[in-house]
Design a protein around this motif. Structure first.
Motif, PDB file in Angstrom:
ATOM      1  N   LYS A 389       0.822  -1.223   0.000  1.00 15.94           N
ATOM      2  CA  LYS A 389       0.000   0.000   0.000  1.00 15.94           C
ATOM      3  C   LYS A 389       0.849   1.264   0.000  1.00 15.94           C
ATOM      4  CE  LYS A 389      -3.587  -2.521   2.506  1.00 15.94           C
ATOM      5  NZ  LYS A 389      -4.376  -2.627   3.743  1.00 15.94           N
ATOM      6  N   TYR A 390       1.709   1.380  -0.987  1.00 13.37           N
ATOM      7  CA  TYR A 390       2.475   2.613  -1.134  1.00 13.37           C
ATOM      8  C   TYR A 390       2.752   2.863  -2.614  1.00 13.37           C
ATOM      9  CZ  TYR A 390       6.832   0.085  -2.146  1.00 13.37           C
ATOM     10  OH  TYR A 390       7.799  -0.700  -2.722  1.00 13.37           O
ATOM     11  N   SER A 391       3.082   4.102  -2.916  1.00 16.88           N
ATOM     12  CA  SER A 391       3.573   4.466  -4.239  1.00 16.88           C
ATOM     13  C   SER A 391       4.626   5.553  -4.072  1.00 16.88           C
ATOM     14  CB  SER A 391       2.444   4.961  -5.149  1.00 16.88           C
ATOM     15  OG  SER A 391       1.918   6.180  -4.694  1.00 16.88           O
ATOM     16  N   LEU A 392       5.651   5.505  -4.922  1.00 17.24           N
ATOM     17  CA  LEU A 392       6.740   6.484  -4.912  1.00 17.24           C
ATOM     18  C   LEU A 392       6.946   6.983  -6.332  1.00 17.24           C
ATOM     19  CD1 LEU A 392       9.308   4.518  -2.690  1.00 17.24           C
ATOM     20  CD2 LEU A 392       7.875   6.439  -1.959  1.00 17.24           C
ATOM     21  N   THR A 393       7.077   8.288  -6.491  1.00 16.03           N
ATOM     22  CA  THR A 393       7.284   8.881  -7.804  1.00 16.03           C
ATOM     23  C   THR A 393       8.390   9.921  -7.716  1.00 16.03           C
ATOM     24  OG1 THR A 393       4.944   8.608  -8.350  1.00 16.03           O
ATOM     25  CG2 THR A 393       6.213  10.086  -9.738  1.00 16.03           C
ATOM     26  N   ALA A 394       9.327   9.864  -8.650  1.00 17.24           N
ATOM     27  CA  ALA A 394      10.386  10.872  -8.764  1.00 17.24           C
ATOM     28  C   ALA A 394      10.300  11.485 -10.156  1.00 17.24           C
ATOM     29  CB  ALA A 394      11.758  10.248  -8.537  1.00 17.24           C
ATOM     30  N   ASN A 395      10.139  12.802 -10.218  1.00 16.30           N
ATOM     31  CA  ASN A 395      10.077  13.536 -11.482  1.00 16.30           C
ATOM     32  C   ASN A 395      11.248  14.503 -11.571  1.00 16.30           C
ATOM     33  OD1 ASN A 395       7.565  12.715 -12.842  1.00 16.30           O
ATOM     34  ND2 ASN A 395       6.544  13.595 -11.052  1.00 16.30           N
ATOM     35  N   TYR A 396      11.873  14.532 -12.744  1.00 11.94           N
ATOM     36  CA  TYR A 396      12.920  15.518 -13.017  1.00 11.94           C
ATOM     37  C   TYR A 396      12.525  16.261 -14.286  1.00 11.94           C
ATOM     38  CZ  TYR A 396      17.383  17.560 -14.397  1.00 11.94           C
ATOM     39  OH  TYR A 396      18.370  18.433 -14.779  1.00 11.94           O
ATOM     40  N   ALA A 425       5.321  10.808  -2.476  1.00 12.10           N
ATOM     41  CA  ALA A 425       5.134   9.511  -1.828  1.00 12.10           C
ATOM     42  C   ALA A 425       3.725   9.395  -1.281  1.00 12.10           C
ATOM     43  CB  ALA A 425       6.143   9.324  -0.698  1.00 12.10           C
ATOM     44  N   TYR A 426       3.181   8.170  -1.335  1.00 16.17           N
ATOM     45  CA  TYR A 426       1.881   7.866  -0.733  1.00 16.17           C
ATOM     46  C   TYR A 426       2.010   6.567   0.054  1.00 16.17           C
ATOM     47  CZ  TYR A 426      -2.823   5.972  -0.233  1.00 16.17           C
ATOM     48  OH  TYR A 426      -3.969   5.430   0.270  1.00 16.17           O
ATOM     49  N   LYS A 427       1.385   6.526   1.235  1.00 16.10           N
ATOM     50  CA  LYS A 427       1.434   5.325   2.071  1.00 16.10           C
ATOM     51  C   LYS A 427       0.133   5.207   2.860  1.00 16.10           C
ATOM     52  CE  LYS A 427       2.937   1.770   4.408  1.00 16.10           C
ATOM     53  NZ  LYS A 427       2.878   0.424   3.799  1.00 16.10           N
ATOM     54  N   ARG A 428      -0.315   3.960   2.995  1.00 15.15           N
ATOM     55  CA  ARG A 428      -1.534   3.691   3.770  1.00 15.15           C
ATOM     56  C   ARG A 428      -1.252   2.619   4.808  1.00 15.15           C
ATOM     57  NH1 ARG A 428      -7.426   1.630   1.465  1.00 15.15           N
ATOM     58  NH2 ARG A 428      -8.093   0.550   3.382  1.00 15.15           N
ATOM     59  N   PHE A 429      -1.781   2.848   6.036  1.00 15.92           N
ATOM     60  CA  PHE A 429      -1.692   1.866   7.127  1.00 15.92           C
ATOM     61  C   PHE A 429      -3.105   1.514   7.575  1.00 15.92           C
ATOM     62  CE2 PHE A 429       2.167   4.417   7.433  1.00 15.92           C
ATOM     63  CZ  PHE A 429       3.160   3.457   7.553  1.00 15.92           C
ATOM     64  N   PHE A 436      -4.975   4.978   8.185  1.00 20.33           N
ATOM     65  CA  PHE A 436      -4.120   6.160   8.125  1.00 20.33           C
ATOM     66  C   PHE A 436      -3.500   6.192   6.727  1.00 20.33           C
ATOM     67  CE2 PHE A 436      -4.267   4.509  12.387  1.00 20.33           C
ATOM     68  CZ  PHE A 436      -4.421   5.617  13.198  1.00 20.33           C
ATOM     69  N   ASP A 437      -3.744   7.242   5.976  1.00 16.47           N
ATOM     70  CA  ASP A 437      -3.095   7.340   4.670  1.00 16.47           C
ATOM     71  C   ASP A 437      -2.714   8.789   4.405  1.00 16.47           C
ATOM     72  OD1 ASP A 437      -5.998   7.787   4.251  1.00 16.47           O
ATOM     73  OD2 ASP A 437      -5.383   8.147   2.192  1.00 16.47           O
ATOM     74  N   GLY A 438      -1.600   8.943   3.728  1.00 18.10           N
ATOM     75  CA  GLY A 438      -1.092  10.286   3.504  1.00 18.10           C
ATOM     76  C   GLY A 438      -0.262  10.402   2.246  1.00 18.10           C
ATOM     77  N   ASP A 439      -0.200  11.635   1.721  1.00 17.02           N
ATOM     78  CA  ASP A 439       0.654  11.988   0.587  1.00 17.02           C
ATOM     79  C   ASP A 439       1.636  13.047   1.064  1.00 17.02           C
ATOM     80  OD1 ASP A 439      -1.104  10.945  -1.950  1.00 17.02           O
ATOM     81  OD2 ASP A 439      -2.385  11.767  -0.386  1.00 17.02           O
ATOM     82  N   ALA A 440       2.818  13.033   0.507  1.00 13.44           N
ATOM     83  CA  ALA A 440       3.803  14.067   0.809  1.00 13.44           C
ATOM     84  C   ALA A 440       4.682  14.278  -0.427  1.00 13.44           C
ATOM     85  CB  ALA A 440       4.664  13.688   2.011  1.00 13.44           C
ATOM     86  N   ALA A 441       5.134  15.510  -0.617  1.00 15.39           N
ATOM     87  CA  ALA A 441       5.984  15.810  -1.765  1.00 15.39           C
ATOM     88  C   ALA A 441       7.075  16.784  -1.361  1.00 15.39           C
ATOM     89  CB  ALA A 441       5.161  16.395  -2.911  1.00 15.39           C
ATOM     90  N   ARG A 461      -4.895  11.685   6.189  1.00 17.02           N
ATOM     91  CA  ARG A 461      -6.254  11.318   6.572  1.00 17.02           C
ATOM     92  C   ARG A 461      -6.204  10.261   7.672  1.00 17.02           C
ATOM     93  NH1 ARG A 461      -7.898  11.434   0.889  1.00 17.02           N
ATOM     94  NH2 ARG A 461      -7.269   9.246   0.814  1.00 17.02           N
ATOM     95  N   VAL A 462      -7.012  10.462   8.686  1.00 18.02           N
ATOM     96  CA  VAL A 462      -7.193   9.479   9.756  1.00 18.02           C
ATOM     97  C   VAL A 462      -8.674   9.157   9.795  1.00 18.02           C
ATOM     98  CG1 VAL A 462      -6.936   8.984  12.213  1.00 18.02           C
ATOM     99  CG2 VAL A 462      -5.278  10.460  11.059  1.00 18.02           C
TER     100      VAL A 462
END
Length: 563
Positions: A389-396, A425-429, A436-441, A461-462
């Protein structure tokens, strides 16, 4: 990051229909959906959708959406009407296919120019935000309603377009016997001829029927005759006709996600502008384009590998020299490691036309004919994992000749080279019944650039989720959003464009909302309490002089049914 002609008006794109998101259906029974939203200050949204087959070979669908909101502040009303019609037909032998798509977007957005003074938000005299003085539209604190569409100062965007696509296939057909009484005809194409006609009319207009000459001169450096202010109006109207022919080959029988496509499109474009000058070169333009395009796609049947390469080139015409090339490779490694994809793209394009010309019927003209082609490169690495339950993205991104607005009416171009690194990044617990799920950049610019971005933005989000009383699915909790301080772009009402500024820094507190989502069979609904932070702190700002809404509640319903 698209080559070719572009008018440049995109601030309302998210509210409209287009051919790219048109949906084509095949249903054995009629299907309908109804959405309704009601919010603070009489905000309302209605969405109606219906699709059904007429016989086995023809289907049509219709969708209508109405968005109406008086807004929290003066002269902030919006009134949108959107229509979308699609149809598709398949011949009995499944060789001939016809697709039809039509949409009409009528977007009316109130323009108040922002607050005259941000300090008025704290003035006890303006306990009702509808009384706070704004730059445009005069003193107009009335609310309005769903049927009251009187907007004193507005941006009016209307876009209508028709697309007709025909395909004819050569290949292999077989009758497949499911059992002794059931059989169906299966056709696998090997070669396809595709023809697409598109006609689009776009009108982008700003209008102030009773302009205050002092405000326009003070705030926008626009001189209006004091004795005869007349109406301030700007207009860009474009008519675009495209005729495209493509050839496709499917190397692997039964796998239509593996193909080679080549084609060419001829475009005729005509623009008209609303000025009072008797100079035809300022009132009307017309030109043509020739676009060559190709694509290779290979998505394996086991879904392990997906390869895509695309290219567009404008060899002659107004946009001669524009091109776009891109490639993507993705693979599903396994359930533990998930899917990973690599993508690279390079675009060379003529800046959008709105950067080249701006004029009003009050004989105010701004032009910029010294713009070179923009060049943008993007490299992306992405990893998605459903199990963990995660995703990671790197953009240049690498930018050359970046084009932007530097004021309310003037465009400019950065001649330097700069780059942007973005990590998302996105992750869910899941812990018991809680989610609990969140995005961060993280975003970082290197080089001299007329671009401002927050270094960090995040959302968390909780929520509690449960299934109650057999048919009730519940999802309820809190959502918070935050970004670090930055110099957010200012906004030009006359152009409906955002422009670069480095004077006023936006420093917001976290934005907080509470929500309850639930579903009972074919009915889903939600209640959201938004901008809870405004009950404790001052209003956040989305742009200089443009505060976010106060606390408000939205209630939404969605009901779908099969006739």
């Amino acid at each position: 990051m698209a080559p070719g002609f572009d008018a440049g008006f995109h601030s309302y794109d998210v509210y409209g229909f287009n051919h790219q998101n048109a949906k084509f259906y095949n249903t054995n029974r009629p299907f309908s959906e109804l959405w309704y939203l009601i919010g603070a200050k009489q905000e309302q949204m209605i969405n109606l959708q219906h699709t059904q087959n007429r016989g086995e070979k023809f289907n049509f669908s219709f969708q209508y959406r109405k968005i109406n909101s008086p807004g929290f502040f003066q002269n902030q009303a919006t009134n949108h009407d959107n229509y979308n019609v699609t149809a598709n037909y398949n011949s009995q032998d499944k060789r001939y296919h016809l697709y039809f798509s039509y949409y009409l977007n009528k977007i009316n957005g109130g323009e108040n120019g922002g607050l005259q003074n941000n300090a008025d938000l704290k003035d006890p005299e303006y306990s009702d935000p509808r009384l706070i003085p704004v730059r445009l539209g005069g003193n107009n604190p009335r609310l309005g309603g769903l049927l009251n569409t009187n907007i004193p100062v507005k941006s009016y965007n209307q876009e209508a377009s028709i697309l007709v696509r025909q395909q004819y296939d050569w290949g292999h057909g077989d009758t497949v016997h499911v059992n002794d009484t059931t059989e169906y005809y299966k056709f696998d194409p090997v070669f396809r001829v595709e023809h697409t006609l598109t006609y689009t009319e776009n009108t982008y207009r700003y209008q102030d029927a009773e302009p205050d000459s002092l405000y326009y001169r003070t705030f926008y450096n626009l001189n209006i005759p004091l004795n005869n202010p007349d109406t301030i109006r700007t207009r860009h109207r474009w008519r675009i006709f495209s005729n495209d022919i493509s050839l496709m080959q499917f190397p692997m029988r039964g796998n239509q996600a593996h193909f080679i496509r080549v084609g060419a499109a001829f475009e005729m474009i005509k623009g008209q502008f609303d000025t009072s000058l008797a100079v035809r070169s300022f009132n009307e333009v017309s030109f043509t384009n020739l676009r060559l395009h190709g694509e290779y796609r290979n998505k394996t049947r086991n879904q392990k590998w997906d390869i895509q390469a695309k290219g567009d080139l404008y060899p002659i015409g107004e946009n001669a020299g524009d091109y776009a090339v891109s490639g993507r490779l993705s693979s599903h490694l396994n359930e533990t490691l998930g899917r990973i994809s690599l993508m690279a793209s390079n675009v060379n394009r003529e800046p959008s036309y709105v950067y080249r010309y701006f004029g009003t019927r009050n004989k105010q003209i701004w032009t910029n004919n010294d713009l070179n082609k923009e060049n943008i490169t993007q490299i992306q690495v992405r990893a998605d994992n459903k199990k963990l339950k995660y995703s990671l993205t790197a953009n240049y991104f690498l930018y050359t000749n970046y084009t932007y607005f530097k004021s309310f009416t003037e465009s400019a171009q950065s001649s330097g080279l700069f780059n942007l690194l973005q990590l998302v990044a996105y992750k869910r617990f899941d812990v018991g019944g809680f989610t609990f799920d969140g995005d961060a950049a993280f975003q970082q610019i290197a080089g001299t650039a007329p671009v401002q971005l927050p270094t960090v933005w995040a959302r968390l989000r909780v929520a509690y989720t449960a299934k109650l009383f057999k048919n009730l699915n519940l999802y309820t909790g809190l959502e918070g959003k935050y970004n670090t301080p930055y110099y957010a772009d200012d906004y030009s009402p006359m152009l409906s464009q955002f422009f670069y500024q480095d004077v006023l820094q936006i420093n917001n507190k976290p934005e907080v909302a509470a929500f309850v989502h639930f579903r009972i069979k074919s009915l889903s609904a939600y209640v959201r309490g938004e901008n809870l932070n405004s009950l404790v702190w001052d209003n956040n700002f989305v742009s200089p002089l443009y505060p976010a809404n106060n606390f408000g509640i939205r209630v939404g319903l969605r009901w779908w049914f099969v006739n």
